[in-house]
Enzyme design. Sequence first.
Site, mmCIF file in Angstrom:
data_model
loop_
_atom_site.group_PDB
_atom_site.id
_atom_site.type_symbol
_atom_site.label_atom_id
_atom_site.label_comp_id
_atom_site.label_asym_id
_atom_site.label_seq_id
_atom_site.Cartn_x
_atom_site.Cartn_y
_atom_site.Cartn_z
ATOM 1 N N GLU A 80 36.549 46.952 35.622
ATOM 2 C CA GLU A 80 37.403 46.992 34.434
ATOM 3 C C GLU A 80 36.758 47.791 33.313
ATOM 4 O O GLU A 80 37.382 48.014 32.282
ATOM 5 C CB GLU A 80 37.663 45.573 33.905
ATOM 6 C CG GLU A 80 38.598 44.745 34.718
ATOM 7 C CD GLU A 80 38.948 43.446 34.013
ATOM 8 O OE1 GLU A 80 38.985 43.424 32.772
ATOM 9 O OE2 GLU A 80 39.174 42.453 34.711
ATOM 10 N N CYS A 112 39.712 41.791 38.041
ATOM 11 C CA CYS A 112 38.470 41.302 38.651
ATOM 12 C C CYS A 112 38.437 41.364 40.172
ATOM 13 O O CYS A 112 37.445 40.950 40.775
ATOM 14 C CB CYS A 112 38.204 39.867 38.193
ATOM 15 S SG CYS A 112 37.974 39.698 36.412
ATOM 16 N N HIS A 234 36.530 33.625 43.028
ATOM 17 C CA HIS A 234 36.311 34.295 41.743
ATOM 18 C C HIS A 234 35.976 33.235 40.696
ATOM 19 O O HIS A 234 36.535 32.133 40.701
ATOM 20 C CB HIS A 234 37.557 35.072 41.325
ATOM 21 C CG HIS A 234 37.448 35.625 39.944
ATOM 22 N ND1 HIS A 234 36.454 36.499 39.575
ATOM 23 C CD2 HIS A 234 38.195 35.409 38.819
ATOM 24 C CE1 HIS A 234 36.594 36.802 38.296
ATOM 25 N NE2 HIS A 234 37.631 36.155 37.819
#
EC number: 2.3.3.10
Length: 351
Positions: A80, A112, A234
Amino acid sequence: MSGIVTYGSYIPRYRIRPEEIARVWGEDPEKMKNGIFILSKSVPGPDEDVATISVEAARNALKRSNIDPNDIGAIYIGSESHPYAVKPTATIVAAAIGMPFRTFAADYEFACKAGTAAMQNIKAMVDSNMIKYGMAIGSDTSQGAPGDALEYTASAGGTAMVIGRDNVIAEINKTISVATDTPDFWRREGEPYPKHGERFTGEPGYFKHVIGAARDIMSELNTKPDDYDYVVFHQPNGKFPTRAAKILGFREEQYREGLITPYIGNTYSGSTMTGLSAILDVSRPGDRILAVSFGSGAGSDAFDITVTDNILDYHRENAPGVRKMMESTEYIDYAVYSKFRKILVFGDNLE
């Protein structure tokens, strides 16, 4: 079967505690720390960005193997926070590690999960005989506006995975993806910091996709939580992945090894891959791993992975492991943090 041939991570050594951030903004330090289950977060040094972090991760991966960089036919980097809006990070890293002129190279974006998306595409290229080896990297120096909740978690780090068919240490048995149009988190072109739609962040965003992808891949493979030795999700904070694990029926001993966010914060595109790296640091032949990433916007990639006998002859000791890098720290205060993250804007004649 194709899979991970070598891997390496890099985590900046600087750390800041959430209590220090809370002190500056007049928040309750204990409330902030316990609310997000973050003890500290990594901070990139003034000379570190996604390119340098990716180079270090890639070099650590190559130190552990005998792979000739000339045999790596593709490099895809998910992030990102690429240092340039127009100039690929992938070509910088390819040059730094000595990859050939004949190379597939691109930068990826999907919040992500850009790094795990790169892993999927590299695997597909290996499986279709387009390349012998390919490198996928997830790396970020993530942004959080001063005083925003994200400032307490947004950190820096990255992991490189080389995928191929020879000397595979961890076979990728299957991978799937899910995606929806969910406005949970975004940053427009030219804006320095992202915004988040708070009511979309939890259930409609993270949990719907992570749990959905995990259930889908287990359903297709006819597996259940007890079939896995490790699981990693995540990690936007310390609470979301543990809650997802418990909803799915995983035990603490299955997710503990890959849970790194409480110590280094949310490395965004590096999060799931670095958690997987921490698991591979300690895994044994036959260990089965479920890895599920998440990217806002939103989507998840799920991987079913089995560690092979080749891990016994693999030179993990040739590069620092994730836990070692987590322990190698230098704590800084908010003033130094502000300088490193360029929150303080100087005049033209000052550095």
